[in-house]
Write a protein that holds these residues in place. Sequence first.
Motif, PDB file in Angstrom:
ATOM      1  N   TYR A  96     -45.139-106.090  30.520  1.00 57.00           N
ATOM      2  CA  TYR A  96     -45.322-105.039  29.524  1.00 57.00           C
ATOM      3  C   TYR A  96     -46.456-105.441  28.583  1.00 57.00           C
ATOM      4  CZ  TYR A  96     -40.631-103.845  31.172  1.00 57.00           C
ATOM      5  OH  TYR A  96     -39.545-103.549  31.960  1.00 57.00           O
ATOM      6  N   HIS A  97     -47.318-104.465  28.289  1.00 56.80           N
ATOM      7  CA  HIS A  97     -48.473-104.745  27.433  1.00 56.80           C
ATOM      8  C   HIS A  97     -48.642-103.590  26.450  1.00 56.80           C
ATOM      9  CE1 HIS A  97     -49.630-107.855  30.390  1.00 56.80           C
ATOM     10  NE2 HIS A  97     -49.300-106.944  31.287  1.00 56.80           N
ATOM     11  N   LEU A  98     -48.948-103.927  25.199  1.00 53.10           N
ATOM     12  CA  LEU A  98     -49.249-102.942  24.168  1.00 53.10           C
ATOM     13  C   LEU A  98     -50.720-103.033  23.813  1.00 53.10           C
ATOM     14  CD1 LEU A  98     -46.205-103.257  21.725  1.00 53.10           C
ATOM     15  CD2 LEU A  98     -46.720-101.331  23.223  1.00 53.10           C
ATOM     16  N   GLU A  99     -51.368-101.873  23.746  1.00 50.59           N
ATOM     17  CA  GLU A  99     -52.792-101.811  23.402  1.00 50.59           C
ATOM     18  C   GLU A  99     -52.973-100.795  22.273  1.00 50.59           C
ATOM     19  OE1 GLU A  99     -57.022-100.318  25.380  1.00 50.59           O
ATOM     20  OE2 GLU A  99     -55.172-100.283  26.546  1.00 50.59           O
ATOM     21  N   ILE A 100     -53.579-101.229  21.174  1.00 54.21           N
ATOM     22  CA  ILE A 100     -53.855-100.314  20.069  1.00 54.21           C
ATOM     23  C   ILE A 100     -55.063 -99.457  20.450  1.00 54.21           C
ATOM     24  CG2 ILE A 100     -54.393-100.085  17.620  1.00 54.21           C
ATOM     25  CD1 ILE A 100     -51.688-101.304  18.089  1.00 54.21           C
ATOM     26  N   VAL A 101     -54.847 -98.161  20.562  1.00 52.91           N
ATOM     27  CA  VAL A 101     -55.948 -97.261  20.908  1.00 52.91           C
ATOM     28  C   VAL A 101     -56.440 -96.485  19.690  1.00 52.91           C
ATOM     29  CG1 VAL A 101     -55.251 -97.035  23.308  1.00 52.91           C
ATOM     30  CG2 VAL A 101     -54.319 -95.457  21.630  1.00 52.91           C
ATOM     31  N   GLN A 102     -55.689 -96.542  18.576  1.00 53.49           N
ATOM     32  CA  GLN A 102     -56.154 -95.926  17.331  1.00 53.49           C
ATOM     33  C   GLN A 102     -55.610 -96.731  16.159  1.00 53.49           C
ATOM     34  OE1 GLN A 102     -56.905 -91.605  16.828  1.00 53.49           O
ATOM     35  NE2 GLN A 102     -55.127 -91.660  15.487  1.00 53.49           N
ATOM     36  N   ASN A 103     -56.521 -97.355  15.411  1.00 51.62           N
ATOM     37  CA  ASN A 103     -56.155 -98.178  14.268  1.00 51.62           C
ATOM     38  C   ASN A 103     -56.155 -97.359  12.984  1.00 51.62           C
ATOM     39  OD1 ASN A 103     -55.898-101.208  14.932  1.00 51.62           O
ATOM     40  ND2 ASN A 103     -57.736-100.614  16.091  1.00 51.62           N
ATOM     41  N   PRO A 104     -55.268 -97.714  12.022  1.00 55.13           N
ATOM     42  CA  PRO A 104     -55.314 -97.047  10.719  1.00 55.13           C
ATOM     43  C   PRO A 104     -56.482 -97.573   9.891  1.00 55.13           C
ATOM     44  CG  PRO A 104     -53.658 -98.762  10.692  1.00 55.13           C
ATOM     45  CD  PRO A 104     -54.196 -98.719  12.104  1.00 55.13           C
ATOM     46  N   HIS A 105     -56.990 -96.721   8.982  1.00 53.39           N
ATOM     47  CA  HIS A 105     -58.104 -97.117   8.131  1.00 53.39           C
ATOM     48  C   HIS A 105     -57.672 -97.353   6.685  1.00 53.39           C
ATOM     49  CE1 HIS A 105     -61.144 -95.040  11.089  1.00 53.39           C
ATOM     50  NE2 HIS A 105     -60.582 -96.125  11.581  1.00 53.39           N
ATOM     51  N   ARG A 106     -56.868 -96.427   6.147  1.00 50.41           N
ATOM     52  CA  ARG A 106     -56.511 -96.552   4.737  1.00 50.41           C
ATOM     53  C   ARG A 106     -55.257 -95.743   4.426  1.00 50.41           C
ATOM     54  NH1 ARG A 106     -60.841 -92.761   4.797  1.00 50.41           N
ATOM     55  NH2 ARG A 106     -62.264 -94.512   5.018  1.00 50.41           N
ATOM     56  N   THR A 107     -54.665 -96.082   3.281  1.00 58.46           N
ATOM     57  CA  THR A 107     -53.562 -95.321   2.717  1.00 58.46           C
ATOM     58  C   THR A 107     -53.589 -95.524   1.207  1.00 58.46           C
ATOM     59  OG1 THR A 107     -51.182 -94.887   2.842  1.00 58.46           O
ATOM     60  CG2 THR A 107     -51.867 -97.184   2.897  1.00 58.46           C
TER      61      THR A 107
END
Length: 282
Positions: A96-107
């Motif tokens: 099983y592998h997890l890949e971040i395809v969209q990172n957060p920028h700010r909050t």
Amino acid sequence: MEVKRFSSPSPSNGHYLYPRSPTSSSSSSSHPSPASPFNVALFSSSSSNSSTSSYSSPSSQHSTAELSATSPYVPARPHPRIQISSLLADTQTRSYHLEIVQNPHRTAEFGMAYLSRVPLTPPIIARLIVRDPSGNSVVPEAELPFLVAHLSLFSGDGMTSLDTGSYIGQNAAQTPPLLYGHLVATVEQLEDLQGNMGLFFLFSDVSIRTRGRYQLGITLSRISNSNPSGLSNHGTILAQTRTAPFEAVALAEYTAAPPTRLTQSFIRQGARMSTMYQPNRS
């Protein structure tokens, strides 16, 4: 050139003449062919023996059902891009592998104002890739309902764990958590921007209590069907990953990141994702 040995096309005798393709001579055998610009194709008429027919054409008087019943050609089905794994496959042999395809920028920090909190933008999207022992991507259909991903909070350099998400479903009145929102996600099957089906975890409602620079950790677990509660104490951890660092700023300084093409595509497909983008009015 005059053809004397064959009769003209007629439904009564069942013989038809077809012009020879200009390129057929180059692909034929080395034996010389007759010096005629025509090839002869024999069709069985309704009164002839069907076993003598060696070629079929749309101009033949046979029905389409008869041709399909006798034709040896079977159209090949396209292979699926993601194979469906067997229900008998051993879960211990998969990876099983997890890949971040969209990172957060700010909050924006929300302090104690729960009703005015704003989520991280753009929403966090992680792709799940499951492989069998041969390295093929598979979809473990029977296992998907028991796969969950949950978030935890780290310092901006990733060295310090700040919030493990252990407050999920618990009374956090004594120690308010830094990480707040929908911190658990289940698998969704969606198409990416290239039109490929995939397995994704979506986190669109996540907020941070105090300003600073952070990273988020994502942990994939397989929960037990006999004890599905308590992600911190139960379940098998299958994979982990981290987002890129992002900022939590004061609410007065906050501007939401514009929605991405991937977010808009997932929303069109029915994914429940919130967007907080408001263009600058200046």
